[in-house]
Design a protein around this motif. Structure first.
Motif, PDB file in Angstrom:
ATOM      1  N   GLY A  35       0.840  -1.142   0.011  1.00 46.21           N
ATOM      2  CA  GLY A  35       0.030   0.095  -0.163  1.00 46.21           C
ATOM      3  C   GLY A  35       0.746   1.147   0.021  1.00 46.21           C
ATOM      4  N   SER A  36       0.077   2.347  -0.119  1.00 43.45           N
ATOM      5  CA  SER A  36       0.927   3.723   0.006  1.00 43.45           C
ATOM      6  C   SER A  36       1.637   3.798   1.182  1.00 43.45           C
ATOM      7  CB  SER A  36      -0.152   4.860  -0.291  1.00 43.45           C
ATOM      8  OG  SER A  36      -1.050   4.707  -1.619  1.00 43.45           O
ATOM      9  N   GLY A  37       2.800   4.479   1.038  1.00 41.24           N
ATOM     10  CA  GLY A  37       3.605   4.774   2.276  1.00 41.24           C
ATOM     11  C   GLY A  37       4.389   3.678   2.881  1.00 41.24           C
ATOM     12  N   CYS A  38       4.396   2.371   1.915  1.00 35.12           N
ATOM     13  CA  CYS A  38       5.078   1.448   2.972  1.00 35.12           C
ATOM     14  C   CYS A  38       6.528   1.151   2.516  1.00 35.12           C
ATOM     15  CB  CYS A  38       4.133  -0.016   2.427  1.00 35.12           C
ATOM     16  SG  CYS A  38       4.601  -0.352   0.665  1.00 35.12           S
ATOM     17  N   GLY A  39       7.139   2.002   1.690  1.00 31.76           N
ATOM     18  CA  GLY A  39       8.595   2.193   1.367  1.00 31.76           C
ATOM     19  C   GLY A  39       8.780   1.431   0.048  1.00 31.76           C
ATOM     20  N   LYS A  40       8.054   1.147  -0.853  1.00 30.18           N
ATOM     21  CA  LYS A  40       8.267   0.486  -2.173  1.00 30.18           C
ATOM     22  C   LYS A  40       9.425   1.122  -2.921  1.00 30.18           C
ATOM     23  CE  LYS A  40       3.968   0.546  -3.768  1.00 30.18           C
ATOM     24  NZ  LYS A  40       3.355   1.233  -2.900  1.00 30.18           N
ATOM     25  N   SER A  41       9.067   2.542  -3.050  1.00 31.80           N
ATOM     26  CA  SER A  41      10.120   3.492  -3.892  1.00 31.80           C
ATOM     27  C   SER A  41      11.262   3.774  -3.143  1.00 31.80           C
ATOM     28  CB  SER A  41       9.472   4.943  -4.322  1.00 31.80           C
ATOM     29  OG  SER A  41       8.348   4.536  -5.114  1.00 31.80           O
ATOM     30  N   THR A  42      11.270   3.691  -1.873  1.00 34.10           N
ATOM     31  CA  THR A  42      12.420   3.833  -0.903  1.00 34.10           C
ATOM     32  C   THR A  42      13.296   2.512  -1.300  1.00 34.10           C
ATOM     33  OG1 THR A  42      11.285   5.303   0.540  1.00 34.10           O
ATOM     34  CG2 THR A  42      13.303   4.083   1.263  1.00 34.10           C
ATOM     35  N   LEU A  43      12.970   1.355  -1.080  1.00 33.87           N
ATOM     36  CA  LEU A  43      13.461   0.135  -1.384  1.00 33.87           C
ATOM     37  C   LEU A  43      14.087   0.118  -2.834  1.00 33.87           C
ATOM     38  CD1 LEU A  43      14.317  -2.651  -0.690  1.00 33.87           C
ATOM     39  CD2 LEU A  43      12.067  -3.443  -0.923  1.00 33.87           C
ATOM     40  N   LEU A  44      13.510   0.405  -3.710  1.00 33.28           N
ATOM     41  CA  LEU A  44      13.952   0.601  -5.200  1.00 33.28           C
ATOM     42  C   LEU A  44      15.131   1.517  -5.024  1.00 33.28           C
ATOM     43  CD1 LEU A  44      12.217   0.690  -8.798  1.00 33.28           C
ATOM     44  CD2 LEU A  44      13.951   2.525  -8.179  1.00 33.28           C
ATOM     45  N   LYS A  45      15.020   2.714  -4.373  1.00 33.73           N
ATOM     46  CA  LYS A  45      16.243   3.492  -4.595  1.00 33.73           C
ATOM     47  C   LYS A  45      17.409   2.931  -3.705  1.00 33.73           C
ATOM     48  CE  LYS A  45      13.127   7.766  -5.339  1.00 33.73           C
ATOM     49  NZ  LYS A  45      12.531   8.668  -4.752  1.00 33.73           N
ATOM     50  N   LEU A  46      17.145   2.223  -2.696  1.00 33.73           N
ATOM     51  CA  LEU A  46      18.192   1.645  -2.222  1.00 33.73           C
ATOM     52  C   LEU A  46      18.724   0.648  -2.922  1.00 33.73           C
ATOM     53  CD1 LEU A  46      16.762   1.268   1.458  1.00 33.73           C
ATOM     54  CD2 LEU A  46      18.836   2.240   1.058  1.00 33.73           C
ATOM     55  N   MET A  47      18.086   0.074  -3.908  1.00 34.58           N
ATOM     56  CA  MET A  47      18.468  -1.126  -4.590  1.00 34.58           C
ATOM     57  C   MET A  47      19.321  -0.687  -5.931  1.00 34.58           C
ATOM     58  SD  MET A  47      15.253  -3.696  -4.498  1.00 34.58           S
ATOM     59  CE  MET A  47      15.856  -4.887  -5.518  1.00 34.58           C
ATOM     60  N   VAL A  48      19.149   0.524  -6.291  1.00 35.48           N
ATOM     61  CA  VAL A  48      20.000   1.166  -7.354  1.00 35.48           C
ATOM     62  C   VAL A  48      21.137   2.065  -6.849  1.00 35.48           C
ATOM     63  CG1 VAL A  48      17.810   0.874  -9.011  1.00 35.48           C
ATOM     64  CG2 VAL A  48      18.202   3.064  -7.773  1.00 35.48           C
ATOM     65  N   GLY A  49      21.304   2.166  -5.477  1.00 37.98           N
ATOM     66  CA  GLY A  49      22.527   2.925  -4.985  1.00 37.98           C
ATOM     67  C   GLY A  49      22.096   4.442  -4.724  1.00 37.98           C
ATOM     68  N   LEU A  50      20.886   4.815  -4.930  1.00 37.84           N
ATOM     69  CA  LEU A  50      20.522   6.380  -4.648  1.00 37.84           C
ATOM     70  C   LEU A  50      20.627   6.660  -3.272  1.00 37.84           C
ATOM     71  CD1 LEU A  50      17.885   7.150  -7.320  1.00 37.84           C
ATOM     72  CD2 LEU A  50      20.200   7.430  -7.519  1.00 37.84           C
ATOM     73  N   TYR A  51      20.055   5.634  -2.409  1.00 39.08           N
ATOM     74  CA  TYR A  51      20.222   5.954  -1.145  1.00 39.08           C
ATOM     75  C   TYR A  51      21.119   4.729  -0.300  1.00 39.08           C
ATOM     76  CZ  TYR A  51      15.817   8.537  -1.163  1.00 39.08           C
ATOM     77  OH  TYR A  51      14.689   9.321  -1.546  1.00 39.08           O
TER      78      TYR A  51
END
Length: 251
Positions: A35-51
């Protein structure tokens, strides 16, 4: 292709998720849902090295791309070489508005290879052909529909022939027919090219249409509450939040 180990993301005192671990296998379409706000996009950004993670690590193609402080990750030239082996399509498409589709796709080829201009142009058009946009090569992004922009974003993500593609909410903002066409394209590319996909989405129809395996993040649990074949999760999960998501019921 990817190993995520005990990953945590925090912004200040706020924990987005923690203790997240999973693997992505070669050639599969792996979906990150929730659902919204669960961290999906944050996880993606971690996986591509942005975070950088607050804890844990992300290993991509056999090398640690992102790691918490104290753990060793690739850096410098090695990191740049690794990043060239992954492609990313962001939710908006992120195309340059003043450039044609062909120029958008050609840009990473020009940036990261020594190919002559004619070869770059041919390669860009070939990538556009893979996503059904051969006849739109000279058009600007503003002249396209939302679905065409998403397809062009995928073509640019494939410009350097990466074995691993990340797609951020590819169906967001699309009508059901256009979304279904994009789902078919993803499955065809995975099958025909052997590309591994990691797709972030909350669109149930897309998840069931494209996903070989998935993980489900939950905002309240601050982590993964389900993993496996999305069709089996829909039929067999006893977790109330998972059942509510897949059956479109109130939790």
């Amino acid at each position: 292709m990817i190993r995520v180990r005990d990953l945590a993301a925090r912004f200040g005192e706020r924990t987005i998720f923690e203790h997240v671990s999973f693997e992505v296998r070669r050639g599969e379409v792996f979906v990150i849902l929730g659902g919204s706000g669960c961290g999906k996009s944050t996880l993606l950004k971690l996986m591509v090295g942005l975070y950088e993670p607050a804890a844990g690590s992300v290993e991509v193609l056999g090398r640690v791309l992102a790691a918490a402080e104290g753990d060793r990750a690739v850096a410098g030239r090695e990191r740049r070489a690794l990043l060239r082996r992954i492609g990313v399509m962001w939710q908006s498409g992120a195309l340059f508005g003043s450039m044609t589709l062909a120029e958008n796709v050609e840009l990473p080829i020009e940036e990261h290879t020594d190919l002559p201009r004619e070869a770059r142009a041919l390669l860009a058009r070939a990538k556009l052909g893979l996503v059904g946009l051969s006849e739109a090569a000279e058009r600007l992004p503003a002249e396209l529909s939302g679905g065409m922009v998403k397809r062009a974003g995928i073509a640019r993500a494939m410009a350097l022939d990466p074995p691993l593609l990340f797609l951020d909410e590819p169906s967001a903002g699309l009508d059901p027919i256009t979304s279904a066409g994009l789902d078919r394209l993803i499955r065809e590319l995975a099958r025909d090219l052997g590309t591994t996909f990691v797709v972030v989405t909350h669109e149930l129809q897309s998840i069931l249409a494209i996903g070989d395996r998935c993980i489900m993040l939950d905002r309240e649990a601050k982590g993964v509450i389900a993993e496996g074949d999305p069709r089996r999760l829909r039929e067999e999960s006893t977790h109330p939040t998972v059942r509510a998501f897949f059956r479109r019921e109130a939790a």
